[in-house]
Design a protein around this motif. Structure first.
Motif, short mmCIF file in Angstrom:
data_model
loop_
_atom_site.label_atom_id
_atom_site.label_comp_id
_atom_site.label_asym_id
_atom_site.label_seq_id
_atom_site.Cartn_x
_atom_site.Cartn_y
_atom_site.Cartn_z
N THR A 1 14.23 -6.26 22.98
CA THR A 1 15.40 -5.40 23.21
C THR A 1 15.18 -4.03 22.61
O THR A 1 14.66 -3.91 21.50
CB THR A 1 16.65 -6.03 22.58
N TYR A 2 15.57 -2.99 23.36
CA TYR A 2 15.56 -1.65 22.79
C TYR A 2 16.96 -1.05 22.93
O TYR A 2 17.85 -1.64 23.53
CB TYR A 2 14.51 -0.75 23.44
N ARG A 3 17.14 0.13 22.35
CA ARG A 3 18.43 0.79 22.32
C ARG A 3 18.28 2.22 22.80
O ARG A 3 17.39 2.93 22.36
CB ARG A 3 18.99 0.79 20.89
N SER A 4 19.17 2.65 23.69
CA SER A 4 19.04 3.99 24.28
C SER A 4 20.18 4.93 23.95
O SER A 4 20.18 6.06 24.42
CB SER A 4 18.89 3.87 25.80
N THR A 5 21.16 4.47 23.18
CA THR A 5 22.28 5.35 22.81
C THR A 5 22.41 5.40 21.29
O THR A 5 22.18 4.43 20.59
CB THR A 5 23.60 4.86 23.42
N ALA A 6 22.83 6.56 20.81
CA ALA A 6 22.88 6.79 19.37
C ALA A 6 23.81 5.81 18.66
O ALA A 6 23.53 5.39 17.54
CB ALA A 6 23.31 8.23 19.09
N GLY A 7 24.90 5.45 19.32
CA GLY A 7 25.88 4.57 18.69
C GLY A 7 25.38 3.17 18.42
O GLY A 7 26.00 2.41 17.67
N GLU A 8 24.25 2.81 19.00
CA GLU A 8 23.69 1.48 18.81
C GLU A 8 22.75 1.41 17.62
O GLU A 8 22.20 0.35 17.33
CB GLU A 8 22.93 1.05 20.07
N TYR A 9 22.55 2.52 16.94
CA TYR A 9 21.63 2.55 15.82
C TYR A 9 22.38 2.50 14.49
O TYR A 9 23.46 3.08 14.35
CB TYR A 9 20.75 3.79 15.90
N ALA B 1 13.41 8.65 23.09
CA ALA B 1 12.60 7.46 23.39
C ALA B 1 13.01 6.31 22.50
O ALA B 1 13.56 6.52 21.41
CB ALA B 1 11.12 7.76 23.20
N THR B 2 12.75 5.10 22.97
CA THR B 2 13.04 3.91 22.19
C THR B 2 11.97 2.86 22.43
O THR B 2 11.30 2.86 23.46
CB THR B 2 14.43 3.35 22.53
N ILE B 3 11.81 1.98 21.45
CA ILE B 3 10.84 0.91 21.55
C ILE B 3 11.45 -0.36 20.95
O ILE B 3 12.17 -0.31 19.95
CB ILE B 3 9.53 1.30 20.84
N SER B 4 11.15 -1.48 21.57
CA SER B 4 11.70 -2.75 21.10
C SER B 4 11.03 -3.18 19.80
O SER B 4 9.99 -2.64 19.41
CB SER B 4 11.49 -3.82 22.17
N GLY B 5 11.59 -4.18 19.18
CA GLY B 5 11.06 -4.68 17.91
C GLY B 5 9.62 -5.17 18.04
O GLY B 5 8.82 -5.00 17.13
#
Length: 127
Positions: free
Chosen positions: A106-114, A49-53
């Motif tokens: 904006t949120y992020r759904s892939t590990a490489g974006e963290y 799961a992901t959540i935007s700022g």
């Protein structure tokens, strides 16, 4: 630098519930999209799961949609993962992650974006 500390994992029976908490350091918590990932033994790390700022936008893996809810409290620098109707296949180490974003929705759904990761917390669901 952002430091992330997860808590709330444990052993639960199938159909039970748990709430994971991720506490973040730093003064610009709302500038980061936050995510939860998990890794089961012998498997690759997968998005949960992901959540935007801002907290207004979320996304979920299809396997958890309708059972898990991600939320955040920017005043407390904390993100949560409420998990209901847990299944044995949810057993994994759960990781919290933070990724810098320029737009608050904006949120992020892939590990490489963290950019930053916590140490993980174990969730075990017994059948």
């Amino acid at each position: 630098q952002v430091q992330l500390v997860e808590s709330g994992g444990g052993l639960v029976q199938a159909e039970g519930s748990l709430r994971l908490t991720c506490a973040a350091s730093g003064r610009t918590f709302s500038s980061y999209a936050m995510g939860w990932f998990r890794q089961a033994p012998g498997k690759e790390r997968e998005f949960v799961a992901t959540i935007s700022g801002s907290g207004r936008s979320t996304d979920y893996a299809s396997s958890v949609k309708g059972r898990f809810t991600i939320s955040r409290d920017n005043a407390k620098n904390t993100v949560y993962l409420q998990m209901h109707s847990l299944k044995p296949e949810d057993t994994a180490v759960y990781y919290c992650a933070a990724g810098l974003v320029y737009y608050s929705n904006t949120y992020r759904s892939t590990a490489g974006e963290y950019d930053y990761w916590g140490q993980g917390t174990q969730v075990t669901v017994s059948s």
